[in-house]
Design an enzyme around this catalytic site. Structure first.
Site, mmCIF file in Angstrom:
data_model
loop_
_atom_site.group_PDB
_atom_site.id
_atom_site.type_symbol
_atom_site.label_atom_id
_atom_site.label_comp_id
_atom_site.label_asym_id
_atom_site.label_seq_id
_atom_site.Cartn_x
_atom_site.Cartn_y
_atom_site.Cartn_z
ATOM 1 C CG ASP A 190 -12.496 2.702 4.854
ATOM 2 O OD1 ASP A 190 -12.056 3.413 5.763
ATOM 3 O OD2 ASP A 190 -12.195 2.852 3.662
ATOM 4 C CE LYS A 247 -9.337 1.300 2.807
ATOM 5 N NZ LYS A 247 -9.508 2.629 2.252
ATOM 6 N NE ARG A 253 -11.053 9.322 8.696
ATOM 7 C CZ ARG A 253 -10.131 8.637 7.996
ATOM 8 N NH1 ARG A 253 -10.432 7.454 7.476
ATOM 9 N NH2 ARG A 253 -8.940 9.120 7.821
ATOM 10 C CG HIS A 290 -1.718 1.301 1.303
ATOM 11 N ND1 HIS A 290 -2.899 1.468 0.625
ATOM 12 C CD2 HIS A 290 -1.477 2.484 1.926
ATOM 13 C CE1 HIS A 290 -3.358 2.687 0.832
ATOM 14 N NE2 HIS A 290 -2.517 3.323 1.627
ATOM 15 C CB SER A 328 -9.180 4.013 6.907
ATOM 16 O OG SER A 328 -9.418 4.123 5.533
HETATM 17 N N1 IUR Z 1 -6.652 6.225 2.289
HETATM 18 C C1 IUR Z 1 -7.415 5.375 2.986
HETATM 19 O O1 IUR Z 1 -7.661 4.259 2.547
HETATM 20 N N2 IUR Z 1 -7.898 5.753 4.177
HETATM 21 C C2 IUR Z 1 -7.652 6.971 4.712
HETATM 22 O O2 IUR Z 1 -8.109 7.271 5.795
HETATM 23 C C3 IUR Z 1 -6.836 7.843 3.958
HETATM 24 C C4 IUR Z 1 -6.354 7.471 2.750
HETATM 25 I I1 IUR Z 1 -6.458 9.726 4.682
#
Ligand code: IUR
Length: 469
Positions: free
Chosen positions: A183, A209, A190, A104, A205
């Protein structure tokens, strides 16, 4: 109903939901007053968020309490876990155990690493179920870049993914609707409650994932600098440390690299342009910084998955795939498995192909010249990103169309010598290039008379217990 749940009612009608003795206002109060939420309390919160039982006001209040009070490691781990299990968790054949890996990135300008890394890793024999994003911002996300290839399909079902992973070893796809639904709800709130920049919320978050992909090993590319989410190395280090802990606590071997994003990665910025540069890199002819980052990220994953006897060997295994034709062959196979016509895929991946016979090309190009001779001390990643975005390479609202063909090609990188009057950047645009953009990009380069010493882009490694400079 679980045995000790007292009752559940629809909170949207105003009643307090009490489950396991919790109720939402008292949980919000606890967090508001600086208390630590237990795993059960966080599970309760997420479960009711996903059921639609939590009122908008309650959700906003809880997120603000979390933002202001912060979440400690234990709360972050609980939130990550609860979010992971809020929807589908991908399942893989047991023979793959130990070999399922992914990366990521917190996002950067010219960041096309995924397009090179997934095939290079697949060529080393690991499985890469890369679930990627479209990205909101100045430049497109990985999926947007791939969609500039005619026919490329990023919407694969779980069964499709299984087949592509079985046959090829890697796929790059969009998130299915039921992967971490919590999420989607939290992220949207958010966004409108100014609670995005909270390390615990960002961590849960991102990591939830990745954990829902059922990975064995994960590497994070946490970027800092002008073109990154984190301005400073210190912010990036804090975020990386928290994410590494949350990943490991969730059963995924997780490490992070801290990488410099003050200047763009590679020479090309834009969707089709970045595909072209990725193809060069897969042929072993990529820019040094991109190739190095792919080696570092991929090598760490191979070592973590016990596919190499040492880290050094793991780096050289990745490098080898970029030079012996195996990584580019995997990229061609992945394209074919994800909808690209076989002739098109083969043409794109042929040695010395003119990829712009297939990839979209902008109507016009404008070259900008250096106003002085000297050494390149800076290329402002943020200015490059803003200009690319205004040309149409990115989007500001979800669902907005992007232009696959526009962007920038740099002719130099930091540390290079440059002569007055020589081209330092080519702008790829449709229609006239607006003067404001011309001026903005003109101000992105910093040329000085003295030599500029350069370091690589990778400036730190964060593992569970050790942080190396
Ligand atoms: N990317 C994500 O997947 N979650 C987040 O909270 C942010 C960027 I900032």
């Amino acid at each position: 109903m679980r045995p000790n749940e007292k009752f559940e009612q629809n909170g949207r009608n105003g009643e307090h939901i009490i489950t396991n003795g919790f109720c939402m206002p008292s949980l919000i109060m606890k967090k508001r007053d600086g208390g630590k939420l237990s795993r059960h309390e966080i599970e309760y919160f997420i479960r009711h968020v996903v059921k639609g039982n939590v009122q908008d006001g309650q959700l906003g209040a809880m997120l603000m309490a979390m933002f202001i009070r912060g979440l400690d490691d234990a709360e972050t781990a609980s939130l990550t876990r609860a979010m992971t299990h809020s929807g589908d968790v991908l399942k893989w054949p047991k023979e793959w155990k130990g070999s399922i890996v992914d990366k990521h990135s917190t996002g950067g300008v010219g960041d096309k690493v995924s397009l090179v890394l997934a095939p290079a890793l697949a060529a080393c024999g690991v499985k890469v179920p890369m679930v990627s994003g479209r990205g909101l911002g100045h430049t497109g996300g990985t999926l947007d870049k791939l969609e500039s290839i005619p026919g490329f399909n990023v919407s694969l079902s779980h069964d499709d993914m299984l087949k592509v992973l079985e046959d090829v070893g890697c796929c790059i796809v969009g998130q299915t609707s039921n992967l971490v639904p919590a999420d989607k709800i939290l992220y949207a709130t958010r966004d409108v409650t100014s609670t995005t920049e909270c390390i615990g919320l960002i961590t849960s978050s991102i990591i939830s994932k990745k954990v829902a992909e059922s990975l064995d090993s994960l590497v994070l590319d946490v970027k800092f600098g002008q073109g990154a989410f984190s301005d400073t190395e210190e912010m990036a280090r804090q975020l990386a440390t928290r994410m590494v802990k949350a990943g490991n606590r969730s059963g995924v071997k997780t490490e992070a690299l801290l990488t410099d994003m003050n200047s763009p990665l590679g020479y090309m910025i834009g969707n089709a342009l970045e595909v072209a540069e990725s193809i060069d890199c897969l042929h072993g002819k990529g820019p040094k910084d991109l190739t190095e980052l792919v080696k570092q990220l991929g090598g760490r994953l191979l070592a973590s998955a016990n596919k190499a006897p040492s880290l050094e060997k793991a780096f050289s295994m990745i490098d080898k795939t970029l030079h012996d034709g195996t990584a580019i062959a995997k990229f061609a196979d992945m394209m074919k498995a994800q909808g690209v016509n076989a002739d098109v895929a083969d043409k794109l991946c042929a040695k010395d192909a003119d990829v712009f016979e297939i990839l979209p090309k902008s109507e016009h190009t404008t070259e900008l010249k250096a106003k002085t001779s000297g050494y390149v001390h800076g290329i402002d990643a943020m200015k490059c990103a803003v200009v690319s975005g205004k040309l149409g390479a990115g989007r500001t609202k979800a669902g907005e169309a992007i232009s696959p063909d526009v962007g920038l090609t740099l002719s130099v990188q930091i540390g290079d010598k440059i002569e007055e009057g020589s081209t330092w950047v080519t702008v790829h645009h449709n229609g006239e290039l607006p003067i404001v953009l011309f001026e903005k990009i003109s101000g992105a380069i910093d040329i000085k008379p003295d030599i500029k010493q350069t370091t690589g882009k990778v400036l730190g490694v964060i593992t569970e217990n050790i942080s190396e400079q």
